[in-house]
Design an enzyme around this catalytic site. Sequence first.
Site, PDB file in Angstrom:
ATOM      1  N   CYS A   1      16.085  53.340   2.788  1.00  0.00           N
ATOM      2  CA  CYS A   1      15.019  52.358   2.577  1.00  0.00           C
ATOM      3  C   CYS A   1      14.630  52.374   1.117  1.00  0.00           C
ATOM      4  O   CYS A   1      13.577  52.913   0.735  1.00  0.00           O
ATOM      5  CB  CYS A   1      13.826  52.711   3.446  1.00  0.00           C
ATOM      6  SG  CYS A   1      14.194  52.413   5.163  1.00  0.00           S
TER       7      CYS A   1
ATOM      8  N   GLY B   1      34.086  69.075 -19.879  1.00  0.00           N
ATOM      9  CA  GLY B   1      33.766  67.718 -20.299  1.00  0.00           C
ATOM     10  C   GLY B   1      34.875  66.691 -20.308  1.00  0.00           C
ATOM     11  O   GLY B   1      34.602  65.502 -20.465  1.00  0.00           O
TER      12      GLY B   1
ATOM     13  N   TYR C   1      23.280  57.021 -13.192  1.00  0.00           N
ATOM     14  CA  TYR C   1      24.005  56.797 -14.460  1.00  0.00           C
ATOM     15  C   TYR C   1      24.637  55.424 -14.571  1.00  0.00           C
ATOM     16  O   TYR C   1      25.408  55.186 -15.497  1.00  0.00           O
ATOM     17  CB  TYR C   1      25.151  57.812 -14.619  1.00  0.00           C
ATOM     18  CG  TYR C   1      24.843  59.238 -14.249  1.00  0.00           C
ATOM     19  CD1 TYR C   1      23.865  59.961 -14.931  1.00  0.00           C
ATOM     20  CD2 TYR C   1      25.552  59.885 -13.240  1.00  0.00           C
ATOM     21  CE1 TYR C   1      23.602  61.274 -14.596  1.00  0.00           C
ATOM     22  CE2 TYR C   1      25.297  61.205 -12.903  1.00  0.00           C
ATOM     23  CZ  TYR C   1      24.321  61.890 -13.585  1.00  0.00           C
ATOM     24  OH  TYR C   1      24.065  63.194 -13.259  1.00  0.00           O
TER      25      TYR C   1
ATOM     26  N   PRO D   1      36.301  73.283 -17.336  1.00  0.00           N
ATOM     27  CA  PRO D   1      36.380  71.962 -16.725  1.00  0.00           C
ATOM     28  C   PRO D   1      35.780  71.949 -15.322  1.00  0.00           C
ATOM     29  O   PRO D   1      35.940  72.905 -14.572  1.00  0.00           O
ATOM     30  CB  PRO D   1      37.891  71.708 -16.645  1.00  0.00           C
ATOM     31  CG  PRO D   1      38.485  73.080 -16.529  1.00  0.00           C
ATOM     32  CD  PRO D   1      37.595  73.991 -17.347  1.00  0.00           C
TER      33      PRO D   1
HETATM   34  N1  LLP Z   1      30.123  73.715 -18.767  1.00  0.00           N
HETATM   35  C1  LLP Z   1      28.806  73.442 -18.867  1.00  0.00           C
HETATM   36  C2  LLP Z   1      27.950  74.380 -19.556  1.00  0.00           C
HETATM   37  C3  LLP Z   1      28.280  72.285 -18.275  1.00  0.00           C
HETATM   38  O1  LLP Z   1      26.988  72.034 -18.382  1.00  0.00           O
HETATM   39  C4  LLP Z   1      29.133  71.395 -17.591  1.00  0.00           C
HETATM   40  C5  LLP Z   1      28.607  70.180 -16.965  1.00  0.00           C
HETATM   41  C6  LLP Z   1      30.498  71.713 -17.511  1.00  0.00           C
HETATM   42  C7  LLP Z   1      30.967  72.875 -18.120  1.00  0.00           C
HETATM   43  C8  LLP Z   1      31.488  70.850 -16.791  1.00  0.00           C
HETATM   44  O2  LLP Z   1      31.586  69.579 -17.327  1.00  0.00           O
HETATM   45  P1  LLP Z   1      32.670  68.559 -16.735  1.00  0.00           P
HETATM   46  O3  LLP Z   1      34.044  69.119 -17.068  1.00  0.00           O
HETATM   47  O4  LLP Z   1      32.477  68.491 -15.283  1.00  0.00           O
HETATM   48  O5  LLP Z   1      32.372  67.290 -17.409  1.00  0.00           O
HETATM   49  N2  LLP Z   1      26.070  65.072 -12.870  1.00  0.00           N
HETATM   50  C9  LLP Z   1      26.806  64.483 -13.977  1.00  0.00           C
HETATM   51  C10 LLP Z   1      27.575  65.507 -14.753  1.00  0.00           C
HETATM   52  C11 LLP Z   1      26.698  66.621 -15.296  1.00  0.00           C
HETATM   53  C12 LLP Z   1      27.494  67.628 -16.062  1.00  0.00           C
HETATM   54  C13 LLP Z   1      26.684  68.849 -16.304  1.00  0.00           C
HETATM   55  N3  LLP Z   1      27.365  69.884 -16.977  1.00  0.00           N
HETATM   56  C14 LLP Z   1      27.726  63.393 -13.430  1.00  0.00           C
HETATM   57  O6  LLP Z   1      27.753  63.179 -12.223  1.00  0.00           O
HETATM   58  O7  LLP Z   1      28.391  62.711 -14.194  1.00  0.00           O
END
Ligand code: LLP
Length: 442
Positions: free
Chosen positions: A371, A258, A344, A301
């Site tokens: 389109c 996150g 988003y 991450p």
């Molecule tokens: N662990 C779990 C259980 C997750 O669901 C996620 C992301 C991560 C780790 C990794 O999170 P990150 O470090 O990448 O923030 N499509 C969206 C993001 C969806 C994230 C889903 N889960 C976007 O483009 O912003």
Amino acid sequence: MSQRPFENTDVICENISYNDLGHLTFAGHDLSELAKEYGTPTYFIDEERVRNRCRTYIHAVKKAFGDKGRVYYASKASSFKRIYEILKEEGLGVDVVSSGEIYTASLAKFPMENSMFHSNNKTDLDISYGIDSGVGYFVVDNVEELDAIDKIAEQKGKIQPVILRLTPGIDTHTYEAVNTGKVDSKFGSAIETGQAKEITEVALKCKNIRLCGFHCHIGSQVFDSKVYIAAAEKMLDFVALVNTSLGFKCEILDLGGGYGVRYVASQPEIDIASNIAEVGRFITEKCKNLEIDMPIICFEPGRSIIADAGLTLYTVGTVKRIPNYKNYVSVDGGMPDNIRFALYNAPYTIIPVENTDTVRDMQCSVVGRCCESGDIIQENVYLPSDIHRGDLIACLTTGAYHYSMASNYNKIPRPPIIMLTKDGSYYAVKRETIERLAELDI
Ligand code: LLP
């Protein structure tokens, strides 16, 4: 309003610069030259940047947790064979969410014992494939899934290690689609409602499952370590509770992913090492106070490993000026390779590639070629008013959740992924062809 040529505000990541020809460079490469070699639209990945981010995480968790720290790359951010090879070389584990991601990782001979298998609804086929592939831990979302894993593991004569996904009830105040730690989330079992304790009791009774610990993921694009500390506090209180009430000793606590990245200059660049150090100090102290052994602590991450190592290069097509209304600059990609503005309202930095020394005095929407009116990459972008068909523009920070969320809407083939290194560049994923798009049609 207009923007001066190549402003400091464009340098949102150290791999962005421009050269003596006035061309934009990425990871030390002239993007104009890369366009000649690979065409557009194309995704580029700065391999050194990915490796450095992996090392930053590995060192940070080692410093904060000693041999109890682990890093799993969330491969939903971008899943392709070469990335798993790089992660393997850098010593990370991976978080996978489908049989497709497991299969791709296995093509790279990724050691699947270093993987976590997520998802709120694994099918029986996924479960079976995951067990057969030797996935290290299943991250179990709910009781039905626990039951299904227990049965399938029994048929296979295996004992599957699992960790349970819990919702600690933390609101990250990020955008709703990625805000996952709240009690009403579709993911996990809530501590607050008592369901977390219930699923722990069920897991401890399953004969073909070995319960190893707990997981939470509070959200994505998070800039404040305080939310991780709040989540760790709730999770460790729960660990202590089940220790006392059920006699269960938690071996693994996974705090999810996150950490946020910079898409535009107004967003901060996070210092991962100091953030993890802060979380580390809190966890060490909290475990002492609760008189429990510190479990293995995992981070997952995705975005912060690969997002700013990526860039998409486009060629401008139509430039439409509607006097007194709006200007549109259309590119040869769009929502099939970048759905994030449509989904988003995500912000991006978009820069001309060859005319970086021209004043950018035309406000416009950069749009794609589908389109559909919603096919927008970014609104309110400033580009030179003489921009025209054939010019190149770059959209920064597209390494995470672009290739992995790409579609073939309008039967548009997906761009290739080109890896950039100090010495050169190479294909990691080929450009899709229109023939390939129809390959499954009978
Ligand atoms: N662990 C779990 C259980 C997750 O669901 C996620 C992301 C991560 C780790 C990794 O999170 P990150 O470090 O990448 O923030 N499509 C969206 C993001 C969806 C994230 C889903 N889960 C976007 O483009 O912003």
